[in-house]
Scaffold this motif. Sequence first.
Motif, PDB file in Angstrom:
ATOM      1  N   LYS A 136       6.827 -41.926  65.386  1.00 52.45           N
ATOM      2  CA  LYS A 136       5.446 -42.408  65.515  1.00 52.45           C
ATOM      3  C   LYS A 136       5.431 -43.911  65.703  1.00 52.45           C
ATOM      4  N   GLU A 137       6.302 -44.603  64.951  1.00 55.08           N
ATOM      5  CA  GLU A 137       6.355 -46.060  65.126  1.00 55.08           C
ATOM      6  C   GLU A 137       6.787 -46.423  66.531  1.00 55.08           C
ATOM      7  N   ALA A 138       7.786 -45.686  67.055  1.00 53.91           N
ATOM      8  CA  ALA A 138       8.281 -46.002  68.396  1.00 53.91           C
ATOM      9  C   ALA A 138       7.168 -45.814  69.429  1.00 53.91           C
ATOM     10  N   VAL A 139       6.389 -44.741  69.297  1.00 54.34           N
ATOM     11  CA  VAL A 139       5.325 -44.472  70.274  1.00 54.34           C
ATOM     12  C   VAL A 139       4.204 -45.502  70.152  1.00 54.34           C
ATOM     13  N   GLU A 140       3.763 -45.740  68.921  1.00 54.32           N
ATOM     14  CA  GLU A 140       2.684 -46.710  68.704  1.00 54.32           C
ATOM     15  C   GLU A 140       3.034 -48.076  69.252  1.00 54.32           C
ATOM     16  N   SER A 141       4.277 -48.499  69.006  1.00 55.37           N
ATOM     17  CA  SER A 141       4.608 -49.856  69.421  1.00 55.37           C
ATOM     18  C   SER A 141       4.723 -49.950  70.941  1.00 55.37           C
ATOM     19  N   THR A 142       4.978 -48.833  71.617  1.00 51.10           N
ATOM     20  CA  THR A 142       5.124 -48.900  73.067  1.00 51.10           C
ATOM     21  C   THR A 142       3.801 -48.725  73.804  1.00 51.10           C
ATOM     22  N   ILE A 143       3.022 -47.697  73.436  1.00 55.12           N
ATOM     23  CA  ILE A 143       1.799 -47.445  74.210  1.00 55.12           C
ATOM     24  C   ILE A 143       0.549 -47.444  73.359  1.00 55.12           C
TER      25      ILE A 143
END
Lengths: 113, 115
Positions: free
Chosen positions: A22-29
Motif C-alpha cells: 500500500k505504501e508503494a502504491v500510495e507513494s507512486t500514484i
Amino acid sequence: MDEDPSAEETTFVVDEITTVIKEAVESTIGNSSYQHSQINQWMSSIVESSLSQLTKLGKPFKYIVTCIILQKNGAGLHTASSCFWDNSTDGSCTIRWENKTIYCIVSVFGLAI
Amino acid sequence: MEEYHSGDEVSFSPDDASNVVKECIEGIVGGVDYSQNKVNQWTASIVEHTLTQLVKQGKPFKYIVNCAVMQKSGAGLHTANSCYWDTTTDGSCTVRWENRTMYCVVSVFAVAIAL
C-alpha cells in the motif's frame, strides 16, 4: 533449549506484505489522474519498489509481484489466480486500490525456498 | 536402487506453457462474446484447466496462473510483473488473446522446487 523463532520467519505474513505494498502504491500514484504517458513509469516504479521492500524483509522467499492499472471507464475487468504450491509455507495477497480515475490491483505471491 | 535424475537441471519452457495456455483459452472462450454473468466462471475455468495441464507435465515446479479478462470498451489497461527468483531455473510466460468483445491476458509463473 528455547524454541526456534525462525518458524515464524518462513511463513508468508499477509498483513506485513499488505502494508508494504500500500505504501508503494500510495507513494507512486497517490494523487495522480490516469495519464497514458506516465503509466509505464508508474507500473515499473510500483513493482520495483514493492519488490525491493519485500526483499529487505530478509525472509527466505522467492517473490512474484504483478500490477494491473485500469482506467475508470465503465469497462468490466475480472481476474483469477490459481496456484500449485506448498500450502503450509507459501501464500499470496492482493491489494485493490482506487482513486477517481484509476483502479490499481497489485498481487504478491511468496514461495518459500 | 535407481538414482533419481537429480543431476539434470530442469528449466521452465515458456513455449510449452504458452501452447497449453492458448489451448485452454480457446477451449473456454473461443467463440463467445463478453458476458458479465459468465465471466467469473470463465476466469476460474481458465486458471484451473491451465494449472491441471501444467501439473500433468510432472515437472518439479510450483505454479502460479493468473488470468485477467476485460471487456473491450476503450479503457486503457496496463499490467506489469516483477519477480525475485532463481533466473536459471524459474520462468514465466504471458499470453495475450482477444476476440471481438474481450481481451484475455494469462500469465504463468513457474518456480523450481529444490529436490
